[in-house]
Motif scaffolding. Structure first.
Motif, PDB file in Angstrom:
ATOM      1  N   ARG A   1       0.841  -1.209   0.000  1.00 18.14           N
ATOM      2  CA  ARG A   1       0.000   0.000   0.000  1.00 18.14           C
ATOM      3  C   ARG A   1       0.870   1.251   0.000  1.00 18.14           C
ATOM      4  O   ARG A   1       0.593   2.226  -0.687  1.00 18.14           O
ATOM      5  CB  ARG A   1      -0.900  -0.013   1.255  1.00 18.14           C
ATOM      6  N   ASP A   2       1.971   1.213   0.777  1.00 19.40           N
ATOM      7  CA  ASP A   2       2.824   2.403   0.955  1.00 19.40           C
ATOM      8  C   ASP A   2       4.078   2.364   0.082  1.00 19.40           C
ATOM      9  O   ASP A   2       5.052   3.064   0.358  1.00 19.40           O
ATOM     10  CB  ASP A   2       3.261   2.513   2.430  1.00 19.40           C
ATOM     11  N   LYS A   3       4.036   1.531  -0.954  1.00 18.05           N
ATOM     12  CA  LYS A   3       5.255   1.272  -1.739  1.00 18.05           C
ATOM     13  C   LYS A   3       5.968   2.548  -2.207  1.00 18.05           C
ATOM     14  O   LYS A   3       7.175   2.694  -2.034  1.00 18.05           O
ATOM     15  CB  LYS A   3       4.877   0.416  -2.954  1.00 18.05           C
ATOM     16  N   GLU A   4       5.224   3.470  -2.768  1.00 14.95           N
ATOM     17  CA  GLU A   4       5.867   4.652  -3.356  1.00 14.95           C
ATOM     18  C   GLU A   4       6.547   5.505  -2.273  1.00 14.95           C
ATOM     19  O   GLU A   4       7.683   5.947  -2.425  1.00 14.95           O
ATOM     20  CB  GLU A   4       4.818   5.460  -4.123  1.00 14.95           C
ATOM     21  N   ARG A   5       5.848   5.675  -1.164  1.00 13.75           N
ATOM     22  CA  ARG A   5       6.411   6.473  -0.061  1.00 13.75           C
ATOM     23  C   ARG A   5       7.679   5.791   0.489  1.00 13.75           C
ATOM     24  O   ARG A   5       8.712   6.432   0.696  1.00 13.75           O
ATOM     25  CB  ARG A   5       5.347   6.597   1.042  1.00 13.75           C
TER      26      ARG A   5
ATOM     27  N   LEU B   1      15.286   5.353  -7.998  1.00 17.64           N
ATOM     28  CA  LEU B   1      13.942   5.042  -7.523  1.00 17.64           C
ATOM     29  C   LEU B   1      13.410   3.709  -8.060  1.00 17.64           C
ATOM     30  O   LEU B   1      12.749   2.960  -7.339  1.00 17.64           O
ATOM     31  CB  LEU B   1      13.011   6.196  -7.930  1.00 17.64           C
ATOM     32  N   PHE B   2      13.734   3.388  -9.324  1.00 18.64           N
ATOM     33  CA  PHE B   2      13.200   2.123  -9.860  1.00 18.64           C
ATOM     34  C   PHE B   2      13.804   0.935  -9.118  1.00 18.64           C
ATOM     35  O   PHE B   2      13.143  -0.079  -8.891  1.00 18.64           O
ATOM     36  CB  PHE B   2      13.390   2.019 -11.383  1.00 18.64           C
ATOM     37  N   GLU B   3      15.058   1.058  -8.691  1.00 19.08           N
ATOM     38  CA  GLU B   3      15.665  -0.026  -7.905  1.00 19.08           C
ATOM     39  C   GLU B   3      15.016  -0.083  -6.519  1.00 19.08           C
ATOM     40  O   GLU B   3      14.777  -1.163  -5.970  1.00 19.08           O
ATOM     41  CB  GLU B   3      17.164   0.206  -7.733  1.00 19.08           C
ATOM     42  N   ALA B   4      14.737   1.098  -5.951  1.00 14.68           N
ATOM     43  CA  ALA B   4      14.123   1.136  -4.611  1.00 14.68           C
ATOM     44  C   ALA B   4      12.733   0.497  -4.651  1.00 14.68           C
ATOM     45  O   ALA B   4      12.363  -0.252  -3.746  1.00 14.68           O
ATOM     46  CB  ALA B   4      14.036   2.572  -4.110  1.00 14.68           C
ATOM     47  N   ARG B   5      11.991   0.767  -5.717  1.00 10.43           N
ATOM     48  CA  ARG B   5      10.650   0.142  -5.825  1.00 10.43           C
ATOM     49  C   ARG B   5      10.782  -1.375  -5.853  1.00 10.43           C
ATOM     50  O   ARG B   5      10.014  -2.088  -5.216  1.00 10.43           O
ATOM     51  CB  ARG B   5       9.941   0.632  -7.092  1.00 10.43           C
TER      52      ARG B   5
ATOM     53  N   ILE C   1      11.432  -2.648  -2.385  1.00  5.05           N
ATOM     54  CA  ILE C   1      10.238  -2.646  -1.520  1.00  5.05           C
ATOM     55  C   ILE C   1       9.331  -3.835  -1.887  1.00  5.05           C
ATOM     56  O   ILE C   1       8.803  -4.522  -0.996  1.00  5.05           O
ATOM     57  CB  ILE C   1       9.469  -1.306  -1.653  1.00  5.05           C
ATOM     58  N   ASP C   2       9.182  -4.099  -3.174  1.00  7.26           N
ATOM     59  CA  ASP C   2       8.415  -5.291  -3.583  1.00  7.26           C
ATOM     60  C   ASP C   2       9.023  -6.546  -2.969  1.00  7.26           C
ATOM     61  O   ASP C   2       8.318  -7.431  -2.482  1.00  7.26           O
ATOM     62  CB  ASP C   2       8.448  -5.463  -5.117  1.00  7.26           C
ATOM     63  N   GLY C   3      10.364  -6.604  -3.015  1.00  3.33           N
ATOM     64  CA  GLY C   3      11.067  -7.767  -2.467  1.00  3.33           C
ATOM     65  C   GLY C   3      10.820  -7.909  -0.971  1.00  3.33           C
ATOM     66  O   GLY C   3      10.643  -9.021  -0.461  1.00  3.33           O
ATOM     67  N   ALA C   4      10.804  -6.771  -0.264  1.00  3.84           N
ATOM     68  CA  ALA C   4      10.575  -6.821   1.191  1.00  3.84           C
ATOM     69  C   ALA C   4       9.175  -7.388   1.462  1.00  3.84           C
ATOM     70  O   ALA C   4       8.999  -8.284   2.305  1.00  3.84           O
ATOM     71  CB  ALA C   4      10.720  -5.432   1.788  1.00  3.84           C
ATOM     72  N   ALA C   5       8.176  -6.893   0.722  1.00  2.00           N
ATOM     73  CA  ALA C   5       6.803  -7.385   0.920  1.00  2.00           C
ATOM     74  C   ALA C   5       6.733  -8.879   0.613  1.00  2.00           C
ATOM     75  O   ALA C   5       6.127  -9.664   1.366  1.00  2.00           O
ATOM     76  CB  ALA C   5       5.841  -6.608   0.020  1.00  2.00           C
ATOM     77  N   SER C   6       7.378  -9.292  -0.462  1.00  2.00           N
ATOM     78  CA  SER C   6       7.321 -10.713  -0.853  1.00  2.00           C
ATOM     79  C   SER C   6       7.950 -11.613   0.203  1.00  2.00           C
ATOM     80  O   SER C   6       7.509 -12.755   0.397  1.00  2.00           O
ATOM     81  CB  SER C   6       8.037 -10.942  -2.181  1.00  2.00           C
ATOM     82  N   ASN C   7       8.998 -11.115   0.877  1.00  2.92           N
ATOM     83  CA  ASN C   7       9.594 -11.922   1.942  1.00  2.92           C
ATOM     84  C   ASN C   7       8.574 -12.248   3.031  1.00  2.92           C
ATOM     85  O   ASN C   7       8.541 -13.357   3.560  1.00  2.92           O
ATOM     86  CB  ASN C   7      10.773 -11.170   2.567  1.00  2.92           C
ATOM     87  N   PHE C   8       7.732 -11.247   3.389  1.00  3.16           N
ATOM     88  CA  PHE C   8       6.727 -11.493   4.433  1.00  3.16           C
ATOM     89  C   PHE C   8       5.706 -12.527   3.955  1.00  3.16           C
ATOM     90  O   PHE C   8       5.330 -13.433   4.701  1.00  3.16           O
ATOM     91  CB  PHE C   8       6.048 -10.180   4.847  1.00  3.16           C
TER      92      PHE C   8
END
Ligand code: NAD
Length: 501
Positions: free
Chosen positions: A88-92, A105-109, A112-119
């Motif tokens: 939900r807060d990916k961009e921020r 920024l494209f690497e940071a996005r 963040i996707d990777g962090a969510a997928s780990n959970f």
């Protein structure tokens, strides 16, 4: 069970999270967080004391039995909820990550996707924390090997992937029933604090996840040496890993250490050369060369060197250096002035040695501010040079020409590190040779990373201990316990003793 409160972050003054409360440092000391692209202070975090670190460990210890008592599927629901909130807060989150660390920024996005997928990935293990049921030597007895929580996990993370590395530790630690105190790098603590803020919103019970901010030698050392800690999981440099191992020897917590790398990148004449060039660019200049699996030395078949090297140099020259928040930037700054100075010192030494610097070696003409560093390619380097033997961790790559594939493998293995490696060849015998003979924990063959959740991230030699990612990473967070159970109606000791009881 009380629930953790959502974060109190006032403006850009962050607090730490201990036992479900957002707190300042007892001494009111703080650490300024600087944007590496602008050199401006963007936020501050508290500098924790050892006493505060102890209280975080005590909170985690107190919360652990109740957390362990929850059904794993219930624990999983908190992890899935965290993944949803991160998305939900990916961009921020991506903008915060770029602002504190410097990656485009494209690497940071992607991170963040990777962090969510780990959970999500580790939440899915809720029904698969599998032990063993084994036959006994004796009738009507069973042997069961259980995988139980260890207790309190101390997680210590670096600055280069401040979201992904912490998610890769928190998710498996929590799903297996442990509680955690985590310490981010002092360069990039905001991503961790923001993630834990979302974990508070997801409703994790208080004390289950705690964050302390401060130096490795103080806060980190307390986490390692305190007897409450059952497992230390640290990602960082080999030197820090070695110190942690020494200091941990006092009370012997379990250790998972993901340490430095010096990935070889081998390109053979039968490879798809255009593809290998693109992959070589990504493998070295991703995150401005600050990735443990980055290509750190290239071994190029002499037959194609004159074709491969100019194409690689051309593409490196075309990389756009600039503000990492702008969408067309390929290469952001390095994380800090000190890290840039370390990379520059390698280049200075190479110049003195007479190595051929084909491009780069300095800060670019623009931008004026920020810790930017040009892509740097160096030729005619010797295998024993520090450029080939030591981790550089910046956008600098030495190229060596080799005349046989066996020699390339021999050179690749001639390293104190053993994390990632790359091989480009279309020949199946060479592929199999590389798979079996290159002694590195990961081999990328005709492709690049990043590593995937289901792969085991692990290293030979001084690249670390244990694993992250995959079911093998999950198992590092469990304590094996073997139970011998007799279910005879009339138990007998006859099989133990040479007499009748
Ligand atoms: P670092 O070793 O300086 O710090 C890593 C973390 O360890 C930080 O939080 C730091 O405060 C803490 N620390 C340092 N000394 C400590 C001590 N004595 N006791 C307890 N904690 C201590 O590393 P860094 O500069 O943040 O990150 C770059 C390094 O990390 C590179 O060497 C890179 O290869 C490595 N790295 C490895 C992996 C991997 O998966 N193998 C992934 C990312 C980065």
């Amino acid at each position: 069970m009380a629930r953790a409160k959502p974060a109190q972050v006032s403006g850009n003054r962050y607090q730490m999270f201990i036992n479900g409360d957002w707190v300042d440092s007892e001494s009111e000391e703080k650490i300024n967080i600087v944007n590496p692209a602008t050199e401006k202070v963007i936020a501050s975090v508290p500098k924790a004391s050892r006493e505060q670190t102890k209280s975080a460990l005590e909170a985690a210890e107190e919360a652990q039995p109740e957390w362990e008592d929850l059904a794993p599927v219930r624990r999983a629901s908190f992890l899935h909820q965290t993944a949803q909130l991160i998305r939900r807060d990916k961009e921020r989150l991506a903008r915060i990550l770029t602002s504190e660390q410097g990656k485009p920024l494209f690497e940071a996005r992607g991170e963040i996707d990777g962090a969510a997928s780990n959970f999500d990935y580790y939440a899915e293990f809720a029904r698969r924390i599998e032990g063993d049921l084994l036959p006994s030597e004796n009738p009507r007895q069973s042997i069961m090997i259980l995988k139980l929580p260890i207790g309190v996990v101390a997680s210590i993370t670096p600055w280069n992937f401040p979201s992904a590395t912490v998610a890769r530790k928190l998710a498996p630690a929590l799903i297996t029933g442990n509680t955690v105190v985590t310490k981010p790098s002092s360069n990039t603590p905001l991503s961790t604090l923001e993630m834990v803020r979302l974990m508070g919103e997801a409703g994790f019970p208080e004390g289950v996840v705690n964050v302390v901010t401060g130096s490795g030698s103080d806060v980190g050392d307390e986490l390692v040496t305190n007897r409450i800690t059952g497992l230390v999981t640290m990602t960082g440099s080999t030197d820090a890993g070695r110190t942690i191992m020494q200091h941990a020897s006092n009370h012997l917590p379990k250790l998972v250490l993901e340490l430095g790398g010096k990935a070889p990148f081998i390109v053979w004449h039968d490879a798809d050369i255009a593809w290998a060039v693109k992959c070589a660019i990504w493998a070295r200049f991703w995150n401005c060369g600050q990735t443990c699996i980055c290509s750190e030395r290239m071994y190029v078949d002499e037959k194609i060197k004159d074709k491969f090297v100019p194409a690689f140099v051309r593409m490196a020259k075309d990389l756009k250096i600039g503000n990492p928040l702008e969408s067309d930037t390929d290469l952001g700054p390095m994380v800090s002035k000190e890290e840039r100075e370390t990379s520059m010192s390698f280049v200075r030494k190479a110049r003195q040695e007479g190595d051929k610097i084909i491009i780069g070696g300095d800060r670019p003409q623009s931008p004026d501010e920020g810790w930017f560093f040009e892509p740097t390619i160096i030729e005619d380097v010797k295998q024993k040079s520090p450029l080939v033997q030591d981790e550089i961790f910046g956008p600098v790559v030495p190229i060596l020409e080799v005349d046989s594939f066996d020699k390339a493998i021999e050179y690749a293995n001639d390293s104190k590190y053993g994390l990632a490696s790359y091989v480009f060849t279309k020949d199946s015998t060479r592929v199999l040779k590389a798979m079996n003979q290159i002694k590195f924990g990961e081999s990328y063959i005709n492709q690049v990373g990043p590593e995937q959740l289901q792969g085991a991230h692990t290293g030979y030699r001084q690249s670390g201990l244990g694993a992250e990612g995959s079911r093998y990473g999950l198992e590092c967070y469990t304590q094996l316990k073997t139970c011998y159970v007799d279910w005879n109606d009339k138990p007998s000791l006859s099989y133990l003793f040479p007499y009748k009881g």
